[in-house]
Design a protein around this motif. Structure first.
Motif, PDB file in Angstrom:
ATOM      1  N   SER A 206       0.827  -1.210   0.000  1.00  0.00           N
ATOM      2  CA  SER A 206       0.000   0.000   0.000  1.00  0.00           C
ATOM      3  C   SER A 206       0.859   1.256   0.000  1.00  0.00           C
ATOM      4  N   SER A 207       1.911   1.269   0.826  1.00  0.00           N
ATOM      5  CA  SER A 207       2.790   2.439   0.879  1.00  0.00           C
ATOM      6  C   SER A 207       3.561   2.610  -0.427  1.00  0.00           C
ATOM      7  N   LEU A 208       3.915   1.488  -1.068  1.00  0.00           N
ATOM      8  CA  LEU A 208       4.602   1.551  -2.355  1.00  0.00           C
ATOM      9  C   LEU A 208       3.703   2.163  -3.428  1.00  0.00           C
ATOM     10  N   ILE A 209       2.463   1.727  -3.476  1.00  0.00           N
ATOM     11  CA  ILE A 209       1.503   2.277  -4.447  1.00  0.00           C
ATOM     12  C   ILE A 209       1.296   3.771  -4.206  1.00  0.00           C
ATOM     13  N   TYR A 210       1.194   4.162  -2.929  1.00  0.00           N
ATOM     14  CA  TYR A 210       1.021   5.585  -2.596  1.00  0.00           C
ATOM     15  C   TYR A 210       2.188   6.414  -3.133  1.00  0.00           C
ATOM     16  N   CYS A 211       3.408   5.937  -2.908  1.00  0.00           N
ATOM     17  CA  CYS A 211       4.583   6.689  -3.337  1.00  0.00           C
ATOM     18  C   CYS A 211       4.687   6.791  -4.852  1.00  0.00           C
ATOM     19  N   LEU A 212       4.239   5.767  -5.555  1.00  0.00           N
ATOM     20  CA  LEU A 212       4.269   5.798  -7.019  1.00  0.00           C
ATOM     21  C   LEU A 212       3.431   6.937  -7.581  1.00  0.00           C
ATOM     22  N   PHE A 213       2.345   7.289  -6.867  1.00  0.00           N
ATOM     23  CA  PHE A 213       1.431   8.313  -7.360  1.00  0.00           C
ATOM     24  C   PHE A 213       1.570   9.662  -6.659  1.00  0.00           C
ATOM     25  N   ARG A 214       2.037   9.670  -5.379  1.00  0.00           N
ATOM     26  CA  ARG A 214       1.988  10.915  -4.616  1.00  0.00           C
ATOM     27  C   ARG A 214       3.347  11.408  -4.124  1.00  0.00           C
ATOM     28  N   ARG A 215       4.365  10.589  -4.137  1.00  0.00           N
ATOM     29  CA  ARG A 215       5.691  10.996  -3.657  1.00  0.00           C
ATOM     30  C   ARG A 215       6.724  10.666  -4.730  1.00  0.00           C
ATOM     31  N   ARG A 216       6.761  11.505  -5.761  1.00  0.00           N
ATOM     32  CA  ARG A 216       7.605  11.232  -6.914  1.00  0.00           C
ATOM     33  C   ARG A 216       9.105  11.293  -6.567  1.00  0.00           C
ATOM     34  N   THR A 217       9.451  11.947  -5.462  1.00  0.00           N
ATOM     35  CA  THR A 217      10.857  12.008  -5.051  1.00  0.00           C
ATOM     36  C   THR A 217      11.421  10.619  -4.803  1.00  0.00           C
ATOM     37  N   LEU A 218      10.560   9.699  -4.393  1.00  0.00           N
ATOM     38  CA  LEU A 218      11.009   8.340  -4.095  1.00  0.00           C
ATOM     39  C   LEU A 218      11.146   7.477  -5.347  1.00  0.00           C
ATOM     40  N   ILE A 219      10.715   8.010  -6.483  1.00  0.00           N
ATOM     41  CA  ILE A 219      10.828   7.264  -7.742  1.00  0.00           C
ATOM     42  C   ILE A 219      12.177   7.584  -8.366  1.00  0.00           C
ATOM     43  N   VAL A 220      12.952   6.552  -8.672  1.00  0.00           N
ATOM     44  CA  VAL A 220      14.300   6.743  -9.202  1.00  0.00           C
ATOM     45  C   VAL A 220      14.409   6.134 -10.592  1.00  0.00           C
ATOM     46  N   SER A 221      15.471   6.505 -11.300  1.00  0.00           N
ATOM     47  CA  SER A 221      15.736   5.969 -12.633  1.00  0.00           C
ATOM     48  C   SER A 221      17.016   5.135 -12.595  1.00  0.00           C
ATOM     49  N   LEU A 222      17.317   4.477 -13.683  1.00  0.00           N
ATOM     50  CA  LEU A 222      18.498   3.617 -13.741  1.00  0.00           C
ATOM     51  C   LEU A 222      19.795   4.398 -13.493  1.00  0.00           C
ATOM     52  N   LYS A 223      19.836   5.665 -13.967  1.00  0.00           N
ATOM     53  CA  LYS A 223      21.068   6.449 -13.789  1.00  0.00           C
ATOM     54  C   LYS A 223      21.352   6.742 -12.306  1.00  0.00           C
ATOM     55  N   ASP A 224      20.298   6.688 -11.492  1.00  0.00           N
ATOM     56  CA  ASP A 224      20.492   6.949 -10.061  1.00  0.00           C
ATOM     57  C   ASP A 224      21.206   5.804  -9.347  1.00  0.00           C
ATOM     58  N   PHE A 225      21.296   4.646 -10.008  1.00  0.00           N
ATOM     59  CA  PHE A 225      22.016   3.505  -9.433  1.00  0.00           C
ATOM     60  C   PHE A 225      23.507   3.537  -9.785  1.00  0.00           C
ATOM     61  N   SER A 226      23.929   4.599 -10.458  1.00  0.00           N
ATOM     62  CA  SER A 226      25.330   4.736 -10.864  1.00  0.00           C
ATOM     63  C   SER A 226      26.261   4.666  -9.653  1.00  0.00           C
ATOM     64  N   MET A 227      27.386   3.981  -9.823  1.00  0.00           N
ATOM     65  CA  MET A 227      28.349   3.812  -8.733  1.00  0.00           C
ATOM     66  C   MET A 227      29.487   4.843  -8.800  1.00  0.00           C
ATOM     67  N   LYS A 228      29.381   5.827  -9.713  1.00  0.00           N
ATOM     68  CA  LYS A 228      30.485   6.762  -9.909  1.00  0.00           C
ATOM     69  C   LYS A 228      30.810   7.557  -8.647  1.00  0.00           C
ATOM     70  N   GLU A 229      29.782   8.041  -7.959  1.00  0.00           N
ATOM     71  CA  GLU A 229      30.022   8.859  -6.760  1.00  0.00           C
ATOM     72  C   GLU A 229      30.319   7.999  -5.532  1.00  0.00           C
ATOM     73  N   ASN A 230      30.157   6.702  -5.677  1.00  0.00           N
ATOM     74  CA  ASN A 230      30.466   5.755  -4.591  1.00  0.00           C
ATOM     75  C   ASN A 230      29.705   6.076  -3.307  1.00  0.00           C
ATOM     76  N   TYR A 231      28.391   6.248  -3.434  1.00  0.00           N
ATOM     77  CA  TYR A 231      27.571   6.498  -2.252  1.00  0.00           C
ATOM     78  C   TYR A 231      27.499   5.269  -1.341  1.00  0.00           C
ATOM     79  N   LEU A 232      27.833   4.126  -1.895  1.00  0.00           N
ATOM     80  CA  LEU A 232      27.832   2.914  -1.074  1.00  0.00           C
ATOM     81  C   LEU A 232      28.801   3.036   0.100  1.00  0.00           C
ATOM     82  N   SER A 233      29.908   3.758  -0.114  1.00  0.00           N
ATOM     83  CA  SER A 233      30.897   3.922   0.954  1.00  0.00           C
ATOM     84  C   SER A 233      30.366   4.764   2.106  1.00  0.00           C
ATOM     85  N   LEU A 234      29.337   5.576   1.833  1.00  0.00           N
ATOM     86  CA  LEU A 234      28.668   6.334   2.885  1.00  0.00           C
ATOM     87  C   LEU A 234      27.573   5.517   3.545  1.00  0.00           C
TER      88      LEU A 234
END
Length: 447
Positions: A206-234
């Protein structure tokens, strides 16, 4: 989404923490009702089985919750900085890491389940019931993780109300399904576990469906999974730190449970009944600690250290006022609280164990409030080691309790263990917190 870096601090604390408090209250209320149904409809052995294994199930759930909370601190810092690109990418990496984590934990849980039950000295007469309950709980980890990830991301962005809405859905559905599976379909303890998994899955979807329609900030694209900035280390160190903080504490509780298990089914049942109310009374501290983490992470990102200092003190004061009211309630109503779970027709040993545990522990909640609130504030300031050290201290005292206190003092040894832990832990984190905040304010010329 709500900025916690500007505006009236007291109003923000209250407005943010009330939905968290309500949500925590609902969860505790559900666990209380669930325990009541097991105790009243199924009897002492099933109640003991749930009590003996719930801490093990909680360990897996808390590891998931700890990682999700750790990731959300980095998200909150990115939001406080106003860095849109970093925000999207940290959210994307949260999704990726969460899927990997829950798959690993589920596999580990299923493989080690029987060994864990053996290590925790589950009495033979309740082993079968305990095993069924734990198996279903482990299989349902993905349902819990789905809701935890989305709710923690929303809270990092300053929204604590929407997670509450879906929590209400989950708890109401859980109580209904508990009655259906236990009282009507007579599925026993396994039915209670299935009801929990189904309700968590509904809340997550239910919360996932809500975010798909009402909280677009939580929707990401493939480029956001890029490892260039190495956010995993944070994110990975923060997730590990928060998860270790929670899971080490819970591991200590599981170890402590082995000492309780050695005292017999009656003591287990009495402790379980008292523990459910103690956990219910802890809910304000839990909600306020989450408030401290969200408030601190955003203001740390914005370098508003004076606001962190003022907010932490106000949060602790609110917790202390609530703690005093809770202790008064326990003094007058402890026996009735225990009987509400066990029923009126059980032995005195069960009732007395539950009463003794509650009345002895509640006066020390002032210390545990400081411990959990300041620990979360330190996490929000990227102080990863101190909270973990405090948690390790807690686990070691619980090991000491099982090895020394229980053989010498019996159930009294169990009861005095946590107050000792809370006093030592609160002193430790408060000293580090004051030093850290003073240094940060000096570096940024706030003082």
């Amino acid at each position: 989404m709500k900025k916690l870096t500007e505006g009236n601090i007291t109003k923000q604390i209250i407005s943010f923490s009330i939905p968290l408090l309500a949500g925590t209250a609902l969860i505790r209320l559900y666990t209380l009702v669930d325990t009541m149904m097991v105790g009243r409809f199924l009897g002492t052995d099933p109640l003991a089985a749930v009590g003996a294994t719930s801490n093990i199930a909680n360990l897996f759930n808390f590891i998931c919750w700890g990682f999700a909370s750790g990731f959300s601190i980095i998200i909150g810092q990115a939001y406080g900085e106003g860095n849109e690109s970093k925000l999207k990418k940290t959210i994307a990496h949260t999704y990726l890491l969460s899927v990997i984590l829950v798959a690993i934990l589920t596999a580990i849980g299923l493989v080690l389940k029987e060994k864990i039950l053996f290590w925790t000295q589950i009495p033979e007469e309740i082993h079968g019931i305990a095993s069924a309950y734990l198996t279903i709980s482990i299989l349902g980890l993905s349902s819990s993780m789905l809701y935890n990830v989305i709710s923690n991301v929303l809270r990092a962005l300053g929204d604590s109300f929407i997670p509450l809405v879906f929590q209400i859905v989950s708890v109401v559905l859980n109580i209904i399904l508990d009655y259906v599976f236990i009282a009507i379909l007579e599925k026993g303890v396994a039915g209670a576990a299935v009801a929990t998994v189904i309700s968590q899955l509904v809340a997550g979807i239910s919360s996932l469906i809500y975010c798909l329609f009402r909280r677009r900030t939580l929707i990401v694209s493939l480029k956001d999974f890029s490892m260039k900035e190495n956010y995993l280390s944070l994110m990975i160190p923060q997730g590990i730190s928060m998860s270790m903080m929670i899971s080490v504490v819970t591991t200590g509780t599981v170890i402590l449970q082995t000492g309780i298990n050695s005292l017999g089914a009656d003591v287990i049942a009495g402790y379980t009944a008292g523990r459910k109310y103690v956990e219910l009374f802890f809910m304000p501290g839990g909600a306020l600690s989450s408030t401290a983490a969200a408030f601190t992470s955003q203001n740390y990102g914005a370098k508003q250290f004076d606001r962190i200092k003022k907010a932490t003190r106000q949060i602790i004061l609110i917790a202390w006022i609530i703690n005093a009211l809770e202790w008064i309630a326990v003094i007058f109503f402890a026996e009735g609280m225990v009987k509400s779970i066990t029923g009126n027709y059980v032995g005195d040993e069960i009732i007395n164990a539950g009463k003794f545990y509650m009345i002895t522990n509640l006066p020390f909640y002032a210390f545990v409030s400081v411990l959990v609130i300041v620990r979360s504030a330190l996490q929000g300031m990227n102080k990863k080691k101190t909270p973990v050290i405090a948690s390790i201290m807690e686990m070691l005292v619980k090991v000491l309790a099982v090895a020394v206190f229980v053989p010498c003092l019996g159930f009294t040894g169990i009861v005095i263990t946590e107050p000792i832990i809370w006093i030592l832990g609160a002193a430790w984190v408060w000293i580090i917190y004051c030093r850290t905040l003073k240094l940060k304010m000096k570096e940024n010329k706030v003082i």
